[in-house]
Design an enzyme around this catalytic site. Structure first.
Site, mmCIF file in Angstrom:
data_model
loop_
_atom_site.group_PDB
_atom_site.id
_atom_site.type_symbol
_atom_site.label_atom_id
_atom_site.label_comp_id
_atom_site.label_asym_id
_atom_site.label_seq_id
_atom_site.Cartn_x
_atom_site.Cartn_y
_atom_site.Cartn_z
ATOM 1 N N LYS A 1 -31.625 -31.783 7.216
ATOM 2 C CA LYS A 1 -31.102 -31.089 6.038
ATOM 3 C C LYS A 1 -30.489 -29.769 6.502
ATOM 4 O O LYS A 1 -31.066 -29.079 7.334
ATOM 5 C CB LYS A 1 -32.211 -30.867 5.012
ATOM 6 C CG LYS A 1 -32.706 -32.173 4.397
ATOM 7 C CD LYS A 1 -33.568 -31.937 3.189
ATOM 8 C CE LYS A 1 -34.200 -33.242 2.737
ATOM 9 N NZ LYS A 1 -35.151 -33.059 1.625
ATOM 10 N N ASP B 1 -39.817 -41.860 1.540
ATOM 11 C CA ASP B 1 -40.411 -42.238 0.254
ATOM 12 C C ASP B 1 -40.292 -41.168 -0.819
ATOM 13 O O ASP B 1 -40.122 -39.983 -0.528
ATOM 14 C CB ASP B 1 -41.902 -42.526 0.449
ATOM 15 C CG ASP B 1 -42.685 -41.246 0.755
ATOM 16 O OD1 ASP B 1 -42.362 -40.578 1.760
ATOM 17 O OD2 ASP B 1 -43.581 -40.887 -0.035
ATOM 18 N N ASP C 1 -36.835 -31.135 7.261
ATOM 19 C CA ASP C 1 -36.597 -30.380 6.030
ATOM 20 C C ASP C 1 -36.927 -28.914 6.312
ATOM 21 O O ASP C 1 -36.092 -28.183 6.847
ATOM 22 C CB ASP C 1 -37.439 -30.993 4.905
ATOM 23 C CG ASP C 1 -37.191 -30.348 3.558
ATOM 24 O OD1 ASP C 1 -36.202 -29.612 3.416
ATOM 25 O OD2 ASP C 1 -37.981 -30.581 2.634
ATOM 26 N N ARG D 1 -39.753 -46.993 0.427
ATOM 27 C CA ARG D 1 -39.584 -47.044 1.893
ATOM 28 C C ARG D 1 -38.831 -48.291 2.333
ATOM 29 O O ARG D 1 -38.197 -48.304 3.383
ATOM 30 C CB ARG D 1 -40.954 -47.020 2.583
ATOM 31 C CG ARG D 1 -41.727 -45.733 2.395
ATOM 32 C CD ARG D 1 -42.870 -45.669 3.400
ATOM 33 N NE ARG D 1 -43.875 -44.693 3.038
ATOM 34 C CZ ARG D 1 -43.846 -43.410 3.402
ATOM 35 N NH1 ARG D 1 -42.850 -42.955 4.125
ATOM 36 N NH2 ARG D 1 -44.813 -42.594 3.040
ATOM 37 N N LYS E 1 -45.700 -41.753 8.107
ATOM 38 C CA LYS E 1 -45.190 -43.097 8.033
ATOM 39 C C LYS E 1 -43.660 -43.139 8.070
ATOM 40 O O LYS E 1 -43.081 -44.167 8.371
ATOM 41 C CB LYS E 1 -45.639 -43.728 6.697
ATOM 42 C CG LYS E 1 -47.127 -43.935 6.585
ATOM 43 C CD LYS E 1 -47.442 -44.622 5.233
ATOM 44 C CE LYS E 1 -48.398 -43.803 4.437
ATOM 45 N NZ LYS E 1 -48.643 -44.340 3.078
ATOM 46 N N GLY E 2 -43.018 -42.048 7.720
ATOM 47 C CA GLY E 2 -41.580 -42.034 7.444
ATOM 48 C C GLY E 2 -40.672 -42.615 8.512
ATOM 49 O O GLY E 2 -39.605 -43.137 8.201
ATOM 50 N N ASP F 1 -38.239 -39.176 10.827
ATOM 51 C CA ASP F 1 -37.241 -39.562 9.824
ATOM 52 C C ASP F 1 -36.332 -38.387 9.475
ATOM 53 O O ASP F 1 -35.132 -38.487 9.539
ATOM 54 C CB ASP F 1 -37.886 -40.165 8.567
ATOM 55 C CG ASP F 1 -38.962 -39.272 7.950
ATOM 56 O OD1 ASP F 1 -39.272 -38.198 8.500
ATOM 57 O OD2 ASP F 1 -39.493 -39.645 6.887
HETATM 58 P P1 IMP Z 1 -40.733 -30.632 6.675
HETATM 59 O O1 IMP Z 1 -42.117 -30.449 7.207
HETATM 60 O O2 IMP Z 1 -40.484 -29.810 5.459
HETATM 61 O O3 IMP Z 1 -39.644 -30.507 7.697
HETATM 62 O O4 IMP Z 1 -40.663 -32.077 6.072
HETATM 63 C C1 IMP Z 1 -40.632 -33.155 6.868
HETATM 64 C C2 IMP Z 1 -41.363 -34.330 6.274
HETATM 65 O O5 IMP Z 1 -41.407 -34.309 4.855
HETATM 66 C C3 IMP Z 1 -40.599 -35.537 6.674
HETATM 67 O O6 IMP Z 1 -41.264 -36.127 7.758
HETATM 68 C C4 IMP Z 1 -40.616 -36.409 5.458
HETATM 69 O O7 IMP Z 1 -41.634 -37.368 5.602
HETATM 70 C C5 IMP Z 1 -40.926 -35.486 4.298
HETATM 71 N N1 IMP Z 1 -39.696 -35.181 3.542
HETATM 72 C C6 IMP Z 1 -38.975 -34.037 3.559
HETATM 73 N N2 IMP Z 1 -37.879 -34.125 2.791
HETATM 74 C C7 IMP Z 1 -37.905 -35.373 2.279
HETATM 75 C C8 IMP Z 1 -37.007 -36.115 1.447
HETATM 76 O O8 IMP Z 1 -35.948 -35.649 1.003
HETATM 77 N N3 IMP Z 1 -37.374 -37.392 1.150
HETATM 78 C C9 IMP Z 1 -38.499 -37.971 1.644
HETATM 79 N N4 IMP Z 1 -39.355 -37.334 2.442
HETATM 80 C C10 IMP Z 1 -39.067 -36.049 2.751
HETATM 81 MG MG MG Z 2 -42.274 -37.871 7.819
#
Ligand code: IMP
Ligand code: MG
Length: 176
Positions: A133, A161, A105, A167, A46-47, A102
């Protein structure tokens, strides 16, 4: 005014005016890069929904919009396994696809989504993320368009979120 979410204090990191400026710059660049192309934009739910809604109005091209829904962060700030909930509904074969997310990470989500989309044989595939990040990634991901690079902090607002809350905040906050 909202100053905390689920009992966690929040502090402003990026104001909505700064976000709008960046989103419009990204839209201009994407418009130039894809001129004469018939673009498909896919948002990761949803982000990305608020970022995508603003971004597509700054892209002056003929586009189709679709969404892919995955779940990753199951609880609060804890990472979970990535699961495909809803795949895209349109044929991507031979199309120019821009994925809108969005934030980046660990890279796990984008890697999973990238593989899902690339397996449908698009002509081209690029990624646009509002936030990246700076931390060392578990999965190396090449992002073509980045809005902001931030330190490794948990953020909320503008579509992102904290345990499904926040959100609707127009600005981006960090959890203190
Ligand atoms: P990744 O898979 O670790 O890269 O994380 C990506 C997903 O995790 C993003 O699409 C976000 O929805 C969620 N996410 C990661 N870090 C944050 C944060 O600091 N705040 C909110 N959502 C996060
Ligand atoms: Mg996301």
């Amino acid at each position: 005014m909202i100053t905390e979410i689920n009992g966690r204090k929040i502090k402003i990191l990026i104001e909505s005016s700064e976000i709008s400026k960046k989103v419009s710059e990204l839209g201009k660049t994407i418009t130039q890069d894809y001129k004469d192309k018939d673009l498909i934009i896919i948002g990761v739910l949803k982000g990305s929904f608020i970022f995508l809604a603003d971004l597509i109005r700054c892209i002056k091209l003929k586009t189709e919009i679709d969404f892919i829904r995955v779940s990753s962060y199951k609880e609060a700030t804890q990472a979970g396994n990535i699961e495909l909930i809803t795949n895209t509904g349109i044929s991507l074969r031979g199309r120019d696809v821009l994925l809108v997310e969005d934030l980046l990470d660990t890279g796990g989500t984008l890697d999973f989504v990238r593989k899902t989309i690339v397996s449908k044989n698009p002509a081209s595939f690029k990624i646009c993320a509002l936030i990246k990040k700076k931390k060392r990634r578990e999965t190396e991901i090449n992002i073509n368009y980045v809005g902001f690079e931030i330190d490794d902090k948990f953020i909320v607002g503008y579509g992102t979120d904290l345990a499904q809350q926040g959100r609707n905040l127009p600005d981006i906050y960090v959890i203190e």
